[in-house]
Design an enzyme around this catalytic site. Structure first.
Site, PDB file in Angstrom:
ATOM      1  N   HIS A  23    -122.119 -30.334 -52.484  1.00 42.52           N
ATOM      2  CA  HIS A  23    -122.804 -31.738 -52.920  1.00 42.52           C
ATOM      3  C   HIS A  23    -124.197 -31.200 -52.904  1.00 42.52           C
ATOM      4  O   HIS A  23    -124.858 -32.086 -53.690  1.00 42.52           O
ATOM      5  CB  HIS A  23    -122.496 -32.600 -52.140  1.00 42.52           C
ATOM      6  CG  HIS A  23    -122.486 -34.068 -52.353  1.00 42.52           C
ATOM      7  ND1 HIS A  23    -123.469 -34.528 -53.378  1.00 42.52           N
ATOM      8  CD2 HIS A  23    -121.665 -35.164 -52.433  1.00 42.52           C
ATOM      9  CE1 HIS A  23    -123.243 -35.801 -53.877  1.00 42.52           C
ATOM     10  NE2 HIS A  23    -122.119 -36.235 -53.151  1.00 42.52           N
ATOM     11  N   ALA A  24    -124.737 -30.160 -52.394  1.00 43.98           N
ATOM     12  CA  ALA A  24    -126.141 -29.786 -52.535  1.00 43.98           C
ATOM     13  C   ALA A  24    -126.454 -29.544 -53.843  1.00 43.98           C
ATOM     14  O   ALA A  24    -127.515 -29.457 -54.340  1.00 43.98           O
ATOM     15  CB  ALA A  24    -126.488 -28.724 -51.495  1.00 43.98           C
TER      16      ALA A  24
END
Length: 502
Positions: free
Chosen positions: A174-175
């Protein structure tokens, strides 16, 4: 291309002198100017990750391999992926950091990038149906990614019921992406024709040494008081406006107002998934008949499916469920970073038995919630998270599991609707028949429902923790029933006047 943090690209002489005093004397190279620093929101997903909370964005693709030029083999698939990845630098970038860095980590090119570190091959057990595929994908979803390499993996799952099909699971941290950015990243591996040539290679952003990372981080850290001076007044104004809205009953659902459910509790390390697919023509028919939005229909489908599931288990709450909903601000935010989203809380009134009343209640509540979220602004959450670091968020993760949630979870589930392509796509030459998005679990909310459209179909992906919900198919199979219910009651509704697509 993702936007870099312009304020952290150049260092002043004072920063260089400070670092020189620490004995760091690596030369500044032109690569520093291209170095991309994670935003606070990007880094948030790194800092909040734990062994029981992997924060990855996934999707499962069902592919027809009969369209692949030359015929499908794993070797041809591997070679095609290698060509396409050369045109997408995001697939070749990894994290870089140093103990002297006072700001968030940066993205740099992986000089040792090799496809074999990211592409996996696995056989599906017999009979090769949806349950077997879901079991494998649930296992993959719970595995952490190697932070020493670019943060993604692709799993080719062979041995389905049909010989001319394979499934592919793409997992990205998700980063690296949010929902919209993830769909865009996936598009780099797709074409409109099965025999389309691979795109031309694109150079990456380069690297950064210890001095470059630390010096630019010092600049970013030093500028935080200036940024804080603008964030605090905006926050105070938002709080005042929210209090005024609350007096008039014009606020979104409040956090910690959610009822307890079986899917709220401590998360384990394992994940399980289920999925289903709906006809977008039927979804739009409901939208038009009730004069609501696609988002309203999606929430109504969730409410109907969860009502059926909770009733069957005898645990339907009398109060509405509360979902946290990511809201894309890619077209509204000027902040750097790959994650461009804010969040709102919406009510999911599964306690309402009449489906027509349920969807009208949802539409009215969503209108208020979206108006409230718009009043807060697209960047306030982003600006506050920018000040957080690994120490602060790490402490939060140690404390949060010990907070009692028996009576008031922060929210019950994560619910996301990601717009997808409405054309037939070919993934590395294979026709894409179905796509099911899968989001992460966060906090003590052990249910994520994400939907994404593809070429006239709406794919629904459901993720949970088997410690909380051992079997998700009861939820997944409730979606077609909920849609049927809405279609039947919509036949008696006049054509709606508010034909919105969002």
């Amino acid at each position: 291309m993702p936007r870099g943090c312009a304020g952290a690209r150049f260092a002043c002489n004072a920063c260089l002198n400070f670092l020189a005093g620490l004995g760091i004397s690596e030369p500044i190279s032109p690569g520093w100017a291209a170095m991309e620093r994670l935003s606070g929101l990007d880094a948030f997903f790194l800092y909040m990750e734990t062994p029981s909370q992997p924060l990855n964005v996934c999707c499962v693709l069902e592919l027809d391999t009969s369209t692949m030029p030359g015929g499908y083999t794993y070797g041809r698939f591997h070679a095609a992926l290698e060509k396409y990845v050369k045109a997408a630098p995001e697939f070749r970038m990894k994290l870089a950091d140093t103990e002297l860095n006072l700001d968030h980590p940066v993205w740099v090119d992986d000089d040792n990038f090799q496809i074999r570190h990211h592409l996996r091959r696995v056989a599906m057990p017999a009979p090769g149906g949806r349950r077997e595929l879901a079991e494998i994908c649930g296992y993959i979803a719970g595995l952490p990614l190697d932070r020493d390499r670019p943060l993604w993996e692709m799993w080719v799952i062979e041995g389905g019921a049909r010989s001319d099909t394979v499934a592919v699971m793409l997992k990205v941290h998700h980063a690296v992406v949010d929902g919209v950015a993830g769909a865009n990243l996936l598009s780099h591996l797709c074409s409109l024709q099965p025999d389309a040539p691979a795109p031309q290679p694109v150079r990456g952003t380069g690297g950064g040494n210890v001095l470059q990372i630390a010096a630019s981080g010092l600049v970013g850290f030093a500028s935080r008081p200036v940024r804080l001076a603008t964030v605090v007044p905006a926050t105070v104004l938002t709080l005042v406006r929210t209090l005024l809205r609350a007096r008039e009953g014009r606020t979104m659902a409040a956090p910690f107002s959610a009822p307890p459910t079986p899917f709220n509790g401590p998360l384990g390390r394992l994940r399980n998934i289920a999925y289903t697919q709906l006809d977008m023509r039927d979804v739009k028919r409901v939208k038009d008949r009730f004069g609501v939005t696609i988002n309203d229909v999606v929430v109504a489908l969730c409410a109907g499916a969860l009502r059926r599931f909770l009733l069957e288990h005898g645990v339907l709450p009398e109060a509405p469920l509360v979902a946290t909903v990511p809201v894309s601000v890619h077209d509204k935010s000027d902040r750097p970073g790959r994650n461009q989203a804010t969040w709102m809380f919406c009510r999911v009134p599964s306690q309402i038995s009449d489906p027509a009343q349920r969807i009208r209640t949802i539409a009215a509540g969503n209108t208020v919630a979206k108006d409230h979220a718009a009043a807060i602004g697209p960047t306030l959450l982003h600006d506050w998270i920018q000040f957080g670091g690994s120490t602060m968020f790490g402490a939060a993760m140690r404390i949060l599991p010990h907070i009692s949630i028996t009576h008031s979870p922060a929210y019950n589930l994560i619910l996301s609707n990601v717009p997808g392509p409405q054309a037939q796509l070919y993934f590395l030459g294979c026709r894409m028949d179905s796509m099911f998005p899968l989001g992460p679990l966060l906090g003590n909310a052990g249910l994520n429902i994400t939907v994404m459209s593809l070429n006239g179909e709406l794919g629904v992906g459901i993720v949970s923790c088997p410690d909380l919900l051992p079997d998700l198919w009861g939820v997944a199979d409730g979606f077609p029933e909920a849609l049927k219910e809405l279609l039947e009651c919509s036949d008696d509704q006049p054509e709606g006047s508010n034909h919105q697509d969002s």
